[in-house]
Enzyme design. Structure first.
Site, PDB file in Angstrom:
ATOM      1  N   LEU A 137      61.553   4.404  54.624  1.00 19.57           N
ATOM      2  CA  LEU A 137      61.976   4.165  53.501  1.00 19.57           C
ATOM      3  C   LEU A 137      61.084   4.244  52.617  1.00 19.57           C
ATOM      4  CD1 LEU A 137      64.483   0.961  54.598  1.00 19.57           C
ATOM      5  CD2 LEU A 137      65.171   3.284  54.119  1.00 19.57           C
ATOM      6  N   ASP A 138      61.257   4.526  51.349  1.00 19.06           N
ATOM      7  CA  ASP A 138      60.335   4.632  50.438  1.00 19.06           C
ATOM      8  C   ASP A 138      59.793   3.073  50.162  1.00 19.06           C
ATOM      9  OD1 ASP A 138      60.963   7.214  49.772  1.00 19.06           O
ATOM     10  OD2 ASP A 138      62.288   6.726  48.160  1.00 19.06           O
ATOM     11  N   LYS A 139      58.639   3.098  49.643  1.00 20.45           N
ATOM     12  CA  LYS A 139      58.018   1.550  49.454  1.00 20.45           C
ATOM     13  C   LYS A 139      59.118   0.716  48.639  1.00 20.45           C
ATOM     14  CE  LYS A 139      54.436  -0.546  46.722  1.00 20.45           C
ATOM     15  NZ  LYS A 139      53.462  -0.221  45.503  1.00 20.45           N
ATOM     16  N   ARG A 236      67.838   9.689  45.956  1.00 20.61           N
ATOM     17  CA  ARG A 236      67.206   9.715  44.527  1.00 20.61           C
ATOM     18  C   ARG A 236      67.234  10.940  43.764  1.00 20.61           C
ATOM     19  NH1 ARG A 236      61.616   7.034  45.499  1.00 20.61           N
ATOM     20  NH2 ARG A 236      61.215   7.161  43.320  1.00 20.61           N
TER      21      ARG A 236
END
Length: 319
Positions: A137-139, A236
């Site tokens: 997962l992105d930060k 996104r």
């Protein structure tokens, strides 16, 4: 502590002209690039049964064969970082990742990551590629992740991800009012001019996102997104491609917008929201040992609940 690993992969035509180490790093994406290079030089990662060099070009159709003994990665240090553990057994660990926690060490984040945390929780993961982490997962994305605790479990989960049998659903809050759900089927690859960004591009890898409306507001929409594929920044990029970028997404949202007549409080909340409004809410996969499908859910974190509350109040006040 070590484990023996055997894997075979065929180089697809899409990789024609790539360096061997680049192609191998994509096909064996659960290993670090440094480890891939080392295995090629040692001759335990072969090309059509013969030793090759990392810089050698590939032409498509070759067989990559990996026979290696996995030793613990000494460069990754265990660190006592709190984890919200949703489920744990002998094979898998399911975690609800908070926003702000980087998943894997990199140049800008050498430690203090989820990987360092799981090594502290399960020291035996030092012998598993990427400490058992099979997806990211992105930060600044919160929510559910699964970590494999054995090599067999990791192999199973990687195969499930490749076969698109892992179910992943996300909550997102986007800018704009959607009239209905739908599907984005558009390939994603590196942005041609900005290497920090991904983009919809003909040369990218296949990417499919299904989405449906959960709640509409005056100028925003709460959507549920289900992934078929798992490309970098996929939701996104796909939502921005459909002109519904995520609230708080500085990389893809473009110019700041607020609905006409919004209160000063809402304007400030939207302007200062510190991350992309994205949360991995549901995760389901086949248990590597038991063979049954198991499913987990994670409630929305407080910051997204607050955001939805303010959007709801704004819509009700101006109805």
């Amino acid at each position: 502590m070590s484990e023996t690993l055997h894997r075979d992969e065929r180089i697809p035509d899409a990789m024609v002209g790539m360096r061997l180490d680049q192609a191998a790093a994509e096909l064996f994406s659960d290993f670090s690039r440094e480890r891939i290079k080392s295995w090629i030089k040692q001759g335990v990662l072969t090309l059509d049964g013969a030793q090759a060099r990392p810089k050698d070009k590939v032409y498509g159709g070759e067989r990559l064969t990996l026979d290696a003994v996995l030793e613990a990665e000494a460069r990754w240090e265990p660190q006592a970082i709190d984890l919200e553990i949703v489920h744990e057994d002998d094979d898998v660990l399911v975690i609800n990742k908070p926003p702000g926690l980087v998943v894997h060490p990199a140049a800008g984040n050498p430690d203090g990551t989820l990987l360092n945390a799981v090594l502290h929780h399960c020291p035996q993961l030092a012998a598993i590629p990427r400490a058992g982490i099979v997806h990211r997962l992105d930060k600044d994305t919160s929510g559910l992740m699964v970590v494999a605790k054995t090599l067999a479990a990791q192999t199973s989960l990687v195969e499930q991800l490749q076969a698109r049998t892992v179910s992943r659903e996300y909550d997102a809050v986007v800018i704009g009012v959607m009239t209905a759900g739908g599907t984005v089927d558009a390939p994603i690859g590196r942005h041609p001019k900005d290497r920090k960004r991904q983009a919809v591009t003909e040369s990218g890898k296949p990417a499919v996102t299904h989405y449906r409306v959960a709640e509409r507001f005056r100028g925003h929409t709460h959507v549920r997104c289900r992934l078929e594929t798992g490309r970098t920044h996929q939701i996104r990029v796909h939502m921005a491609y459909r002109r519904f970028p995520l609230i708080g997404d500085a990389l893809y949202s473009g110019r700041f917008k607020v609905p006409a007549g919004a209160s000063e409080t809402l304007k400030e909340i939207l302007r200062e929201f510190p991350r992309q409004a994205l949360h991995a809410r549901k995760l389901a996969f086949i248990h590597p040992r038991r063979g049954e499908t198991i499913e987990f859910r994670a409630d929305l974190p407080d910051d997204l609940l607050m955001l939805l509350d303010y959007l709801r109040v704004d819509s009700e006040e101006r109805a």
